[in-house]
Design a protein around this motif. Structure first.
Motif, PDB file in Angstrom:
ATOM      1  N   GLU A 110       8.524 -10.554   8.496  1.00 56.04           N
ATOM      2  CA  GLU A 110       9.841 -10.141   8.005  1.00 56.04           C
ATOM      3  C   GLU A 110       9.799  -9.656   6.559  1.00 56.04           C
ATOM      4  OE1 GLU A 110      13.290 -12.520  10.147  1.00 56.04           O
ATOM      5  OE2 GLU A 110      11.831 -13.891   9.261  1.00 56.04           O
ATOM      6  N   PHE A 111       8.801 -10.092   5.781  1.00 55.82           N
ATOM      7  CA  PHE A 111       8.759  -9.680   4.377  1.00 55.82           C
ATOM      8  C   PHE A 111       7.387  -9.214   3.898  1.00 55.82           C
ATOM      9  CE2 PHE A 111       8.093 -14.287   4.390  1.00 55.82           C
ATOM     10  CZ  PHE A 111       6.910 -14.390   3.670  1.00 55.82           C
ATOM     11  N   GLU A 112       6.352  -9.363   4.690  1.00 54.84           N
ATOM     12  CA  GLU A 112       4.985  -9.070   4.220  1.00 54.84           C
ATOM     13  C   GLU A 112       4.821  -7.652   3.696  1.00 54.84           C
ATOM     14  OE1 GLU A 112       1.334  -7.128   4.486  1.00 54.84           O
ATOM     15  OE2 GLU A 112       2.399  -7.250   6.389  1.00 54.84           O
ATOM     16  N   ALA A 113       5.396  -6.676   4.371  1.00 55.72           N
ATOM     17  CA  ALA A 113       5.238  -5.290   3.942  1.00 55.72           C
ATOM     18  C   ALA A 113       5.908  -5.016   2.601  1.00 55.72           C
ATOM     19  CB  ALA A 113       5.803  -4.349   5.010  1.00 55.72           C
ATOM     20  N   GLU A 114       6.881  -5.838   2.223  1.00 54.95           N
ATOM     21  CA  GLU A 114       7.582  -5.662   0.947  1.00 54.95           C
ATOM     22  C   GLU A 114       6.940  -6.447  -0.184  1.00 54.95           C
ATOM     23  OE1 GLU A 114       9.913  -3.411   0.931  1.00 54.95           O
ATOM     24  OE2 GLU A 114       9.702  -3.207   3.100  1.00 54.95           O
ATOM     25  N   ASP A 170      -1.645  -8.147   8.581  1.00 52.89           N
ATOM     26  CA  ASP A 170      -0.929  -7.538   7.458  1.00 52.89           C
ATOM     27  C   ASP A 170      -1.260  -6.059   7.287  1.00 52.89           C
ATOM     28  OD1 ASP A 170      -3.310  -7.339   5.964  1.00 52.89           O
ATOM     29  OD2 ASP A 170      -2.880  -9.105   4.757  1.00 52.89           O
ATOM     30  N   SER A 171      -0.666  -5.450   6.275  1.00 51.46           N
ATOM     31  CA  SER A 171      -0.808  -4.012   6.054  1.00 51.46           C
ATOM     32  C   SER A 171      -2.231  -3.616   5.677  1.00 51.46           C
ATOM     33  CB  SER A 171       0.160  -3.555   4.962  1.00 51.46           C
ATOM     34  OG  SER A 171      -0.070  -4.286   3.762  1.00 51.46           O
ATOM     35  N   GLU A 172      -3.062  -4.594   5.293  1.00 49.61           N
ATOM     36  CA  GLU A 172      -4.466  -4.335   4.957  1.00 49.61           C
ATOM     37  C   GLU A 172      -5.395  -4.652   6.132  1.00 49.61           C
ATOM     38  OE1 GLU A 172      -5.373  -3.008   1.963  1.00 49.61           O
ATOM     39  OE2 GLU A 172      -3.212  -2.877   1.609  1.00 49.61           O
ATOM     40  N   GLY A 173      -4.816  -5.069   7.251  1.00 47.32           N
ATOM     41  CA  GLY A 173      -5.614  -5.388   8.429  1.00 47.32           C
ATOM     42  C   GLY A 173      -6.123  -6.813   8.477  1.00 47.32           C
ATOM     43  N   HIS A 174      -5.688  -7.669   7.556  1.00 50.17           N
ATOM     44  CA  HIS A 174      -6.099  -9.072   7.566  1.00 50.17           C
ATOM     45  C   HIS A 174      -5.307  -9.852   8.613  1.00 50.17           C
ATOM     46  CE1 HIS A 174      -6.989  -8.098   3.151  1.00 50.17           C
ATOM     47  NE2 HIS A 174      -8.143  -8.104   3.798  1.00 50.17           N
ATOM     48  N   VAL A 175      -5.998 -10.708   9.337  1.00 44.25           N
ATOM     49  CA  VAL A 175      -5.375 -11.517  10.381  1.00 44.25           C
ATOM     50  C   VAL A 175      -5.103 -12.907   9.817  1.00 44.25           C
ATOM     51  CG1 VAL A 175      -5.620 -12.447  12.712  1.00 44.25           C
ATOM     52  CG2 VAL A 175      -6.635 -10.233  12.146  1.00 44.25           C
ATOM     53  N   TYR A 176      -3.839 -13.340   9.843  1.00 40.82           N
ATOM     54  CA  TYR A 176      -3.435 -14.622   9.267  1.00 40.82           C
ATOM     55  C   TYR A 176      -3.709 -15.751  10.267  1.00 40.82           C
ATOM     56  CZ  TYR A 176      -1.033 -12.089   5.512  1.00 40.82           C
ATOM     57  OH  TYR A 176      -0.725 -11.297   4.432  1.00 40.82           O
ATOM     58  N   ASP A 177      -4.973 -15.975  10.521  1.00 40.70           N
ATOM     59  CA  ASP A 177      -5.406 -16.957  11.502  1.00 40.70           C
ATOM     60  C   ASP A 177      -5.818 -18.248  10.794  1.00 40.70           C
ATOM     61  OD1 ASP A 177      -6.123 -18.063  13.936  1.00 40.70           O
ATOM     62  OD2 ASP A 177      -7.436 -16.410  14.508  1.00 40.70           O
TER      63      ASP A 177
END
Length: 200
Positions: A110-114, A170-177
């Motif tokens: 909901e807010f990561e891109a901002e 995320d927008s950099e391709g990182h996976v929040y695992d």
């Protein structure tokens, strides 16, 4: 600009403030009382929840089927998301750093891109947060849980199976695992991640 958010489990059903998936107002109006637990900031309707729950109590005084499919809840801190979006616009290109409290997972999509950076907050003191943000201390923490891509993956996960959610990318391709983290130079890969990170 640094924005420290609040947790996402406190919700509203009708005029009643609830936290852990039960609403006396829902029960009093003829419902079963059970409502979704949302990890979002915006209102959430449980479209992908089970039709029938796997929890329940067979006693006559309790509810055997606690399903809440189709019910909607609103988090009390929806305004936190508004703050992030408004600050991003007001800062006119200057960095916006968001620090969400993560005693539980959250839907960061909901807010990561901002956000120019997200610094997970597990109850740390403000001084510790400032030490990281000012560069006095290099971050070294790893996520102790998966950060789900959306509430659909939360509702459809298997309660007795680890690492079965689709994680936020995320927008950099990182996976929040589980066991994901960043230091100043890259994604952290060390003895901890070698031991605990699940290979896909």
């Amino acid at each position: 600009m640094i924005i420290v958010l609040r947790g996402t489990l406190e919700v509203t059903v009708g005029n009643e403030k609830r936290t852990l998936g039960y609403s006396e107002e829902d029960a009093a109006s003829g419902g079963i009382g059970y409502v979704p637990i949302s990890l979002k900031y915006r209102p959430y309707t449980a479209e992908h929840a089970r039709e029938h729950s796997i929890a329940g109590d067979p006693r006559a005084s309790d509810v055997l089927d606690r399903a809440y499919r189709g019910k909607t809840v609103t988090t009390h801190n929806e305004s936190d998301l508004d703050t992030v979006l408004e600050m991003k616009e007001m800062m006119e290109g200057k960095p916006v750093i968001v620090s969400p409290p993560l005693s539980n997972p959250a839907i960061v999509a909901e807010f990561e891109a901002e956000a120019d950076a997200i610094v997970a907050n597990f109850g740390l003191q403000d001084q510790a947060l400032m030490d990281v943000l000012s560069g006095a201390f290099e971050p070294s923490g790893l996520l102790p849980m998966q950060m789900p891509a959306d509430m659909k993956t939360v509702e459809e996960q298997l309660e007795d199976v680890a690492h079965d959610m689709d994680c936020h990318v995320d927008s950099e391709g990182h996976v929040y695992d589980f066991a994901y983290g960043l230091n100043w130079s890259c994604v952290i890969n060390d003895l901890r991640t070698a031991k605990y990170r699940k290979t896909r």
